[in-house]
Scaffold this motif. Structure first.
Motif, PDB file in Angstrom:
ATOM      1  N   ASP A   1       0.818  -1.217   0.000  1.00 18.23           N
ATOM      2  CA  ASP A   1       0.000   0.000   0.000  1.00 18.23           C
ATOM      3  C   ASP A   1       0.852   1.268   0.000  1.00 18.23           C
ATOM      4  N   SER A   2       1.999   1.243   0.660  1.00 17.07           N
ATOM      5  CA  SER A   2       2.827   2.451   0.749  1.00 17.07           C
ATOM      6  C   SER A   2       3.530   2.775  -0.569  1.00 17.07           C
ATOM      7  N   VAL A   3       3.496   1.853  -1.526  1.00 17.79           N
ATOM      8  CA  VAL A   3       4.101   2.092  -2.840  1.00 17.79           C
ATOM      9  C   VAL A   3       3.034   1.971  -3.934  1.00 17.79           C
ATOM     10  N   ALA A   4       1.806   2.337  -3.605  1.00 15.22           N
ATOM     11  CA  ALA A   4       0.665   2.176  -4.525  1.00 15.22           C
ATOM     12  C   ALA A   4       0.868   2.878  -5.858  1.00 15.22           C
ATOM     13  N   ASP A   5       1.595   3.987  -5.901  1.00 11.28           N
ATOM     14  CA  ASP A   5       1.795   4.733  -7.139  1.00 11.28           C
ATOM     15  C   ASP A   5       3.023   4.276  -7.929  1.00 11.28           C
ATOM     16  N   ALA A   6       3.716   3.259  -7.442  1.00  7.32           N
ATOM     17  CA  ALA A   6       4.954   2.798  -8.065  1.00  7.32           C
ATOM     18  C   ALA A   6       4.693   1.655  -9.043  1.00  7.32           C
ATOM     19  N   THR A   7       5.610   1.493  -9.987  1.00  6.70           N
ATOM     20  CA  THR A   7       5.555   0.394 -10.954  1.00  6.70           C
ATOM     21  C   THR A   7       6.561  -0.707 -10.605  1.00  6.70           C
ATOM     22  N   ALA A   8       7.439  -0.430  -9.651  1.00  7.99           N
ATOM     23  CA  ALA A   8       8.411  -1.390  -9.144  1.00  7.99           C
ATOM     24  C   ALA A   8       8.741  -0.988  -7.710  1.00  7.99           C
ATOM     25  N   ALA A   9       9.202  -1.943  -6.915  1.00  6.58           N
ATOM     26  CA  ALA A   9       9.531  -1.630  -5.525  1.00  6.58           C
ATOM     27  C   ALA A   9      10.550  -2.618  -4.991  1.00  6.58           C
ATOM     28  N   THR A  10      11.456  -2.117  -4.161  1.00  3.76           N
ATOM     29  CA  THR A  10      12.305  -3.025  -3.407  1.00  3.76           C
ATOM     30  C   THR A  10      11.511  -3.459  -2.184  1.00  3.76           C
ATOM     31  N   ILE A  11      11.812  -4.655  -1.696  1.00  2.00           N
ATOM     32  CA  ILE A  11      11.108  -5.220  -0.550  1.00  2.00           C
ATOM     33  C   ILE A  11      12.046  -5.351   0.643  1.00  2.00           C
ATOM     34  N   ALA A  12      13.219  -5.918   0.377  1.00  2.00           N
ATOM     35  CA  ALA A  12      14.132  -6.246   1.468  1.00  2.00           C
ATOM     36  C   ALA A  12      15.566  -6.223   0.975  1.00  2.00           C
ATOM     37  N   GLU A  13      16.467  -6.027   1.929  1.00  2.00           N
ATOM     38  CA  GLU A  13      17.872  -6.194   1.628  1.00  2.00           C
ATOM     39  C   GLU A  13      18.481  -7.085   2.701  1.00  2.00           C
ATOM     40  N   PHE A  14      19.465  -7.841   2.275  1.00  2.00           N
ATOM     41  CA  PHE A  14      20.217  -8.710   3.154  1.00  2.00           C
ATOM     42  C   PHE A  14      21.665  -8.265   3.031  1.00  2.00           C
ATOM     43  N   VAL A  15      22.281  -7.987   4.185  1.00  2.00           N
ATOM     44  CA  VAL A  15      23.630  -7.426   4.203  1.00  2.00           C
ATOM     45  C   VAL A  15      24.514  -8.312   5.072  1.00  2.00           C
ATOM     46  N   ARG A  16      25.697  -8.629   4.544  1.00  2.00           N
ATOM     47  CA  ARG A  16      26.651  -9.418   5.318  1.00  2.00           C
ATOM     48  C   ARG A  16      27.236  -8.520   6.397  1.00  2.00           C
ATOM     49  N   ASP A  17      27.100  -8.921   7.648  1.00  4.24           N
ATOM     50  CA  ASP A  17      27.597  -8.166   8.795  1.00  4.24           C
ATOM     51  C   ASP A  17      29.049  -8.542   9.050  1.00  4.24           C
ATOM     52  N   GLU A  18      29.955  -7.827   8.408  1.00  4.14           N
ATOM     53  CA  GLU A  18      31.379  -8.140   8.539  1.00  4.14           C
ATOM     54  C   GLU A  18      31.894  -7.874   9.945  1.00  4.14           C
ATOM     55  N   GLY A  19      31.187  -7.037  10.703  1.00  7.29           N
ATOM     56  CA  GLY A  19      31.611  -6.747  12.069  1.00  7.29           C
ATOM     57  C   GLY A  19      31.186  -7.830  13.047  1.00  7.29           C
ATOM     58  N   GLY A  20      30.310  -8.729  12.614  1.00  7.28           N
ATOM     59  CA  GLY A  20      29.835  -9.795  13.490  1.00  7.28           C
ATOM     60  C   GLY A  20      30.864 -10.900  13.636  1.00  7.28           C
ATOM     61  N   PRO A  21      30.632 -11.804  14.591  1.00  6.55           N
ATOM     62  CA  PRO A  21      31.608 -12.863  14.872  1.00  6.55           C
ATOM     63  C   PRO A  21      31.801 -13.838  13.711  1.00  6.55           C
ATOM     64  N   SER A  22      30.805 -14.024  12.878  1.00  5.76           N
ATOM     65  CA  SER A  22      30.967 -14.992  11.782  1.00  5.76           C
ATOM     66  C   SER A  22      30.407 -14.462  10.465  1.00  5.76           C
ATOM     67  N   ALA A  23      30.466 -13.170  10.269  1.00  3.50           N
ATOM     68  CA  ALA A  23      29.980 -12.549   9.034  1.00  3.50           C
ATOM     69  C   ALA A  23      28.565 -13.010   8.706  1.00  3.50           C
ATOM     70  N   GLU A  24      27.671 -12.874   9.661  1.00  9.68           N
ATOM     71  CA  GLU A  24      26.273 -13.272   9.489  1.00  9.68           C
ATOM     72  C   GLU A  24      25.565 -12.339   8.517  1.00  9.68           C
ATOM     73  N   TRP A  25      24.480 -12.857   7.953  1.00  8.32           N
ATOM     74  CA  TRP A  25      23.631 -12.052   7.079  1.00  8.32           C
ATOM     75  C   TRP A  25      22.518 -11.439   7.908  1.00  8.32           C
ATOM     76  N   LEU A  26      22.316 -10.136   7.734  1.00  8.94           N
ATOM     77  CA  LEU A  26      21.271  -9.410   8.447  1.00  8.94           C
ATOM     78  C   LEU A  26      20.149  -9.058   7.479  1.00  8.94           C
ATOM     79  N   PHE A  27      18.926  -9.111   7.965  1.00  8.46           N
ATOM     80  CA  PHE A  27      17.742  -8.745   7.185  1.00  8.46           C
ATOM     81  C   PHE A  27      17.341  -7.320   7.524  1.00  8.46           C
ATOM     82  N   ARG A  28      17.010  -6.556   6.483  1.00  7.91           N
ATOM     83  CA  ARG A  28      16.486  -5.192   6.671  1.00  7.91           C
ATOM     84  C   ARG A  28      15.315  -4.980   5.728  1.00  7.91           C
ATOM     85  N   PRO A  29      14.152  -4.594   6.259  1.00 11.39           N
ATOM     86  CA  PRO A  29      13.048  -4.226   5.355  1.00 11.39           C
ATOM     87  C   PRO A  29      13.497  -3.035   4.512  1.00 11.39           C
ATOM     88  N   LEU A  30      13.123  -3.020   3.242  1.00  4.70           N
ATOM     89  CA  LEU A  30      13.538  -1.936   2.348  1.00  4.70           C
ATOM     90  C   LEU A  30      12.407  -1.658   1.365  1.00  4.70           C
TER      91      LEU A  30
END
Length: 179
Positions: free
Chosen positions: A130-159
Motif C-alpha cells: 500500500d505504501s508504494v501504490a503509485d509505483a511500478t516497481a519496488a524493493t522489498i528487502a535487503e540482506f547485508v553481510r555483517d562483517e563486524g559480526g563474529p561470523s559474518a552473518e547475514w542481516l535482514f532489513r526491510p527496504l
C-alpha cells in the motif's frame, strides 16, 4: 530468525496478486533479486535473478513464476540461500517489478498485492504494498553481510521503496544508495 544465531540463512520471498479483470491485459508481477559485490555494495549488481534466469551458483532460485496471478495464495516464490553465497558478495536486494506490456500499471491498480519474507516458519516481513501504490516497481528487502559480526552473518532489513520505472531499468538501479 534461526536458533541462537542473530543472522538469517535461508529465506523465501513470496509474492501474490489477483488476476486482472476479465477482458483486460494480464497483470504480470515479477520477483527480482540483485546481488552486489563486497567491493561495490551500492554499485551495479554483480548479477540479477528473475524469470528465465537463476544465480550462477544456485543460491537464488525462482520456484514459481506466474504471468497472471491466478491461483490460491502466493503466486511467485524465490529462495535465497544467503549462507551459501560466496564471500565476495556482501549485499542482496529483492524487489518486485510490474511488466508494463498493457500500458502503465501501478501496485495500486493491482488487486490484493502482497509480499512475504520468511525464514523457516518465521515471517520476517509481510506487506500489502500500500505504501508504494503509485509505483511500478519496488524493493522489498535487503540482506547485508555483517562483517563486524563474529561470523559474518547475514542481516535482514526491510527496504520497502517504490520506483516509477520500467522493469529492465529497475534491475540496474534497485540497489543504488538513496538518501
Amino acid at each position: 530468525m534461526s536458533g541462537l544465531n542473530k543472522g538469517v540463512g535461508k529465506v523465501e520471498v513470496a509474492l501474490k496478486w489477483d488476476p486482472s479483470p476479465a477482458g483486460s491485459p494480464a497483470h504480470d508481477l515479477d520477483l527480482v533479486a540483485a546481488v552486489y559485490a563486497a567491493d561495490a555494495p551500492y554499485g551495479p549488481p554483480a548479477y540479477l535473478v528473475h524469470f528465465d534466469s537463476r544465480s550462477p551458483d544456485g543460491t537464488i532460485t525462482l520456484h514459481r513464476d506466474s504471468r497472471t496471478g491466478q491461483g490460491l495464495g502466493y503466486d511467485e516464490a524465490m529462495t535465497v540461500e544467503l549462507t551459501r553465497l560466496a564471500a565476495r558478495y556482501a549485499r542482496v536486494v529483492v524487489g518486485v517489478a510490474i511488466q508494463q506490456g498493457g500500458g502503465r500499471l501501478t501496485f495500486g491498480q493491482v488487486a490484493r498485492t502482497g509480499v512475504r519474507v520468511r525464514e523457516g516458519y518465521t515471517d520476517l516481513l509481510e506487506d500489502a504494498l500500500d505504501s508504494v501504490a503509485d509505483a511500478t516497481a519496488a524493493t522489498i528487502a535487503e540482506f547485508v553481510r555483517d562483517e563486524g559480526g563474529p561470523s559474518a552473518e547475514w542481516l535482514f532489513r526491510p527496504l520497502l521503496r517504490g520506483f516509477d520505472i520500467d522493469p529492465s531499468t529497475f534491475g540496474a538501479v534497485m540497489g543504488e544508495h538513496r538518501a
